[in-house]
Design a protein around this motif. Structure first.
Motif, PDB file in Angstrom:
ATOM      1  N   GLU A  15       0.849  -1.187   0.000  1.00  0.00           N
ATOM      2  CA  GLU A  15       0.000   0.000   0.000  1.00  0.00           C
ATOM      3  C   GLU A  15       0.884   1.236   0.000  1.00  0.00           C
ATOM      4  N   ASN A  16       0.368   2.300  -0.607  1.00  0.00           N
ATOM      5  CA  ASN A  16       1.109   3.563  -0.712  1.00  0.00           C
ATOM      6  C   ASN A  16       2.508   3.364  -1.289  1.00  0.00           C
ATOM      7  N   ASN A  17       2.617   2.481  -2.288  1.00  0.00           N
ATOM      8  CA  ASN A  17       3.873   2.179  -2.967  1.00  0.00           C
ATOM      9  C   ASN A  17       4.948   1.639  -2.014  1.00  0.00           C
ATOM     10  N   GLU A  18       4.537   0.928  -0.973  1.00  0.00           N
ATOM     11  CA  GLU A  18       5.451   0.285  -0.036  1.00  0.00           C
ATOM     12  C   GLU A  18       5.049  -1.175   0.146  1.00  0.00           C
ATOM     13  N   VAL A  19       6.057  -2.026   0.348  1.00  0.00           N
ATOM     14  CA  VAL A  19       5.818  -3.428   0.676  1.00  0.00           C
ATOM     15  C   VAL A  19       6.182  -3.605   2.139  1.00  0.00           C
ATOM     16  N   LYS A  20       5.243  -4.122   2.929  1.00  0.00           N
ATOM     17  CA  LYS A  20       5.478  -4.374   4.345  1.00  0.00           C
ATOM     18  C   LYS A  20       5.312  -5.861   4.603  1.00  0.00           C
ATOM     19  N   LEU A  21       6.361  -6.484   5.155  1.00  0.00           N
ATOM     20  CA  LEU A  21       6.350  -7.904   5.472  1.00  0.00           C
ATOM     21  C   LEU A  21       6.550  -8.078   6.965  1.00  0.00           C
ATOM     22  N   ASN A  22       5.893  -9.098   7.551  1.00  0.00           N
ATOM     23  CA  ASN A  22       6.001  -9.342   8.976  1.00  0.00           C
ATOM     24  C   ASN A  22       6.061 -10.835   9.245  1.00  0.00           C
ATOM     25  N   TYR A  23       6.929 -11.213  10.159  1.00  0.00           N
ATOM     26  CA  TYR A  23       7.032 -12.595  10.628  1.00  0.00           C
ATOM     27  C   TYR A  23       7.092 -12.558  12.148  1.00  0.00           C
ATOM     28  N   LYS A  24       6.385 -13.454  12.793  1.00  0.00           N
ATOM     29  CA  LYS A  24       6.392 -13.536  14.252  1.00  0.00           C
ATOM     30  C   LYS A  24       6.332 -15.004  14.644  1.00  0.00           C
ATOM     31  N   THR A  25       7.183 -15.397  15.614  1.00  0.00           N
ATOM     32  CA  THR A  25       7.134 -16.779  16.088  1.00  0.00           C
ATOM     33  C   THR A  25       5.832 -17.015  16.836  1.00  0.00           C
ATOM     34  N   ASP A  26       5.434 -18.273  16.908  1.00  0.00           N
ATOM     35  CA  ASP A  26       4.201 -18.580  17.640  1.00  0.00           C
ATOM     36  C   ASP A  26       4.505 -18.760  19.126  1.00  0.00           C
ATOM     37  N   SER A  27       3.489 -18.964  19.907  1.00  0.00           N
ATOM     38  CA  SER A  27       3.624 -19.016  21.368  1.00  0.00           C
ATOM     39  C   SER A  27       4.413 -20.223  21.870  1.00  0.00           C
ATOM     40  N   THR A  28       4.636 -21.232  21.018  1.00  0.00           N
ATOM     41  CA  THR A  28       5.385 -22.416  21.453  1.00  0.00           C
ATOM     42  C   THR A  28       6.888 -22.260  21.256  1.00  0.00           C
ATOM     43  N   ALA A  29       7.326 -21.193  20.614  1.00  0.00           N
ATOM     44  CA  ALA A  29       8.754 -20.995  20.341  1.00  0.00           C
ATOM     45  C   ALA A  29       9.510 -20.639  21.619  1.00  0.00           C
ATOM     46  N   GLU A  30      10.789 -21.039  21.668  1.00  0.00           N
ATOM     47  CA  GLU A  30      11.631 -20.727  22.824  1.00  0.00           C
ATOM     48  C   GLU A  30      11.790 -19.228  23.023  1.00  0.00           C
ATOM     49  N   LYS A  31      11.986 -18.514  21.933  1.00  0.00           N
ATOM     50  CA  LYS A  31      12.181 -17.066  21.986  1.00  0.00           C
ATOM     51  C   LYS A  31      11.105 -16.378  21.163  1.00  0.00           C
ATOM     52  N   ASN A  32      10.710 -15.209  21.603  1.00  0.00           N
ATOM     53  CA  ASN A  32       9.735 -14.398  20.887  1.00  0.00           C
ATOM     54  C   ASN A  32      10.492 -13.553  19.860  1.00  0.00           C
ATOM     55  N   VAL A  33      10.397 -13.935  18.606  1.00  0.00           N
ATOM     56  CA  VAL A  33      11.111 -13.234  17.539  1.00  0.00           C
ATOM     57  C   VAL A  33      10.108 -12.584  16.605  1.00  0.00           C
ATOM     58  N   GLU A  34      10.353 -11.315  16.272  1.00  0.00           N
ATOM     59  CA  GLU A  34       9.532 -10.614  15.295  1.00  0.00           C
ATOM     60  C   GLU A  34      10.449  -9.981  14.263  1.00  0.00           C
ATOM     61  N   MET A  35      10.107 -10.174  12.992  1.00  0.00           N
ATOM     62  CA  MET A  35      10.877  -9.594  11.893  1.00  0.00           C
ATOM     63  C   MET A  35       9.950  -8.754  11.038  1.00  0.00           C
ATOM     64  N   ASN A  36      10.380  -7.538  10.749  1.00  0.00           N
ATOM     65  CA  ASN A  36       9.619  -6.634   9.903  1.00  0.00           C
ATOM     66  C   ASN A  36      10.510  -6.153   8.774  1.00  0.00           C
ATOM     67  N   VAL A  37       9.965  -6.176   7.566  1.00  0.00           N
ATOM     68  CA  VAL A  37      10.684  -5.677   6.397  1.00  0.00           C
ATOM     69  C   VAL A  37       9.837  -4.578   5.783  1.00  0.00           C
ATOM     70  N   LEU A  38      10.454  -3.427   5.546  1.00  0.00           N
ATOM     71  CA  LEU A  38       9.790  -2.318   4.869  1.00  0.00           C
ATOM     72  C   LEU A  38      10.578  -2.016   3.615  1.00  0.00           C
ATOM     73  N   LEU A  39       9.968  -2.261   2.464  1.00  0.00           N
ATOM     74  CA  LEU A  39      10.583  -1.956   1.170  1.00  0.00           C
ATOM     75  C   LEU A  39       9.864  -0.734   0.611  1.00  0.00           C
ATOM     76  N   ASN A  40      10.538   0.415   0.671  1.00  0.00           N
ATOM     77  CA  ASN A  40       9.857   1.658   0.322  1.00  0.00           C
ATOM     78  C   ASN A  40      10.548   2.482  -0.763  1.00  0.00           C
ATOM     79  N   GLU A  41      11.643   1.986  -1.291  1.00  0.00           N
ATOM     80  CA  GLU A  41      12.300   2.635  -2.430  1.00  0.00           C
ATOM     81  C   GLU A  41      12.243   1.652  -3.597  1.00  0.00           C
ATOM     82  N   ILE A  42      11.234   1.803  -4.430  1.00  0.00           N
ATOM     83  CA  ILE A  42      10.980   0.828  -5.485  1.00  0.00           C
ATOM     84  C   ILE A  42      11.186   1.479  -6.839  1.00  0.00           C
TER      85      ILE A  42
END
Length: 72
Positions: A15-42
């Protein structure tokens, strides 16, 4: 896929000429990891942005991302 095992599945939106990606581990994972990618120069040959990785809401790392189209 790695050895027939799913490693990561990102959700995303464009949206708005940007790509936003998100990954989050589930509640069973040892560590709470969140990854966000913002691609805004296309452009026709390159896509640039940032990737942010947070672990247990304690440690955050931010990376530059650049994707380049290869010509044949």
């Amino acid at each position: 896929m790695n050895n027939n095992k799913l490693v990561r599945l990102y959700s995303g939106k464009f949206e708005n000429n940007e790509v936003k990606l998100n990954y989050k581990t589930d509640s069973t994972a040892e560590k709470n990891v969140e990854m966000n990618v913002l691609l805004n120069e296309i452009s026709a040959n390159k896509i640039r942005g940032t990737r942010t990785v947070s672990v247990d809401n304690k440690c955050t790392a931010k990376f530059s991302v650049e994707l380049t189209r290869l010509s044949k």
